[in-house]
Scaffold this active site. Structure first.
Site, PDB file in Angstrom:
ATOM      1  N   ARG A 148      38.190  84.157 -44.011  1.00 36.29           N
ATOM      2  CA  ARG A 148      38.916  85.343 -44.453  1.00 36.29           C
ATOM      3  C   ARG A 148      40.057  85.588 -43.473  1.00 36.29           C
ATOM      4  NH1 ARG A 148      33.322  86.915 -44.512  1.00 36.29           N
ATOM      5  NH2 ARG A 148      32.528  87.287 -46.631  1.00 36.29           N
ATOM      6  N   LYS A 172      32.291  90.048 -42.121  1.00 34.78           N
ATOM      7  CA  LYS A 172      32.109  91.430 -42.544  1.00 34.78           C
ATOM      8  C   LYS A 172      30.896  92.048 -41.855  1.00 34.78           C
ATOM      9  CE  LYS A 172      34.246  91.179 -47.137  1.00 34.78           C
ATOM     10  NZ  LYS A 172      34.033  91.388 -48.586  1.00 34.78           N
ATOM     11  N   HIS A 244      43.865  84.280 -49.100  1.00 35.74           N
ATOM     12  CA  HIS A 244      42.520  84.138 -49.658  1.00 35.74           C
ATOM     13  C   HIS A 244      42.428  82.948 -50.610  1.00 35.74           C
ATOM     14  CE1 HIS A 244      38.871  86.395 -49.072  1.00 35.74           C
ATOM     15  NE2 HIS A 244      38.546  86.284 -50.332  1.00 35.74           N
ATOM     16  N   ARG A 247      40.738  80.059 -49.063  1.00 34.20           N
ATOM     17  CA  ARG A 247      39.271  80.214 -49.004  1.00 34.20           C
ATOM     18  C   ARG A 247      38.651  79.808 -50.338  1.00 34.20           C
ATOM     19  NH1 ARG A 247      35.070  83.126 -46.408  1.00 34.20           N
ATOM     20  NH2 ARG A 247      33.844  84.506 -47.750  1.00 34.20           N
ATOM     21  N   HIS A 270      28.656  84.497 -47.335  1.00 35.59           N
ATOM     22  CA  HIS A 270      28.231  85.377 -48.420  1.00 35.59           C
ATOM     23  C   HIS A 270      26.776  85.788 -48.195  1.00 35.59           C
ATOM     24  CE1 HIS A 270      31.383  83.625 -51.436  1.00 35.59           C
ATOM     25  NE2 HIS A 270      31.890  84.560 -50.649  1.00 35.59           N
ATOM     26  N   TYR A 279      32.005  80.137 -58.075  1.00 38.07           N
ATOM     27  CA  TYR A 279      32.722  78.868 -57.993  1.00 38.07           C
ATOM     28  C   TYR A 279      32.177  77.824 -58.957  1.00 38.07           C
ATOM     29  CZ  TYR A 279      34.832  81.029 -53.989  1.00 38.07           C
ATOM     30  OH  TYR A 279      35.520  81.903 -53.189  1.00 38.07           O
TER      31      TYR A 279
END
Length: 301
Positions: A148, A172, A244, A247, A270, A279
């Site tokens: 990110r 995150k 992004h 990514r 994730h 994906y």
């Protein structure tokens, strides 16, 4: 209690008790400030403790007439979070958002670049300058590690575990993970650190920051977006491209070349495998190929 008091208390709760990332908290704050601005314009006397379902429905109708369904859903989520907090802290006994549903959203597949387009973008960099060499490493790192933007700009030299082929990434919620980094990316990053970065007037608070501007301080998110936007224009690529996008391309190309979802999930950071599963929907031809190749009924003598 005023709306501003409620918002201030909620932000502190998200930061200290929920441990949410600054960018996530900022997104909630923007949505709630728009709601508070609308409330003030109504001169209705609504406050956080007394507003009812009907008052909130008026705001939802206002949203439906002015913003996209995705923006509506985000704003509704922000409001639900606020009123859950007010109930948790015993400011309210009821949830006025309980019966309000978010609009149904189609699953938006992320934009990706082909390997040829990534090569085009990197080839468009003017490597005769110091910041051009830096920009090359930035793009290679975004694509090679699936980072990110916030993870990239906060990357530290002390996070580079090159002998083991990994970098330590803070994602995150300040959660850390180790992401593998390829030998070619290690080489160009090492060259940048030892041949370019060392010649910058590095500011004391950024001695451990990998990517620096010409004044020796860290890059901002806006700077990374500008770098990618300018290179896209120079390379003549017409599709929408942002940091992004690298990514998304990282994850998609790994999947197309046989990587399993669990490995991709760990590399992307994730929390849920369902986030990574988007994906799988990227390439129907790839899915068909996997069926033909691996299903026992599709083998013929």
């Amino acid at each position: 209690m005023t709306w501003q008091q409620a918002l201030t208390d909620y932000k502190i709760y998200l930061q200290l008790e929920r441990g949410m990332a600054a960018n996530t908290i900022a997104a909630y704050r923007r949505d709630l400030e728009k709601f508070i601005e609308w409330i003030d314009q109504q001169e209705s006397g609504y406050d956080p403790k007394t507003i009812k379902h009907d008052g909130l429905i008026l705001f939802i109708h206002h949203l439906a007439a002015t913003v996209s369904p995705r923006s509506q859903a985000r704003a509704i989520s922000s409001l639900k979070g606020l009123f859950n907090y007010l109930m948790l802290e015993d400011y309210r006994e009821d949830d006025p958002m309980e019966l309000i549903q978010s609009p149904r959203l189609g699953r938006k597949l992320p934009d990706t670049l082909s390997t040829q387009e990534i090569d085009q973008l990197i080839a468009a960099i003017d490597r005769s300058t110091a910041h051009g060499e830096r920009n090359r490493v930035i793009l290679e790192t975004l694509y090679s590690c699936g980072l990110r933007v916030s993870e990239l700009i906060n990357l530290k030299i002390s996070d580079l575990v090159f002998p083991d082929g990994f970098i330590k990434v803070t994602g995150k919620g300040d959660k850390q993970r180790f992401v593998p980094i390829g030998a070619s990316t290690i080489k160009i990053m090492d060259d940048y650190l030892n041949q370019v970065r060392v010649h910058l007037p590095i500011q004391p608070q950024h001695t451990d920051t990998v990517f620096l501007n010409r004044r020796g301080t860290g890059l901002t998110r806006a700077m990374i977006f500008t770098i990618v936007k300018d290179l896209k224009r120079t390379a003549g690529i017409k599709k929408k491209v942002s940091p992004h996008t690298f990514r998304h391309s990282f994850a998609t190309h790994l999947l197309e070349n046989g990587a399993d979802l669990r490995s991709i999930q760990l590399m992307l950071g994730h929390e849920s495998i369902t986030t990574t599963e988007i994906y799988v929907h990227m390439d129907r031809a790839y899915l068909h190929e996997m069926l033909q190749k691996h299903h026992p009924r599709n083998t013929f003598e």
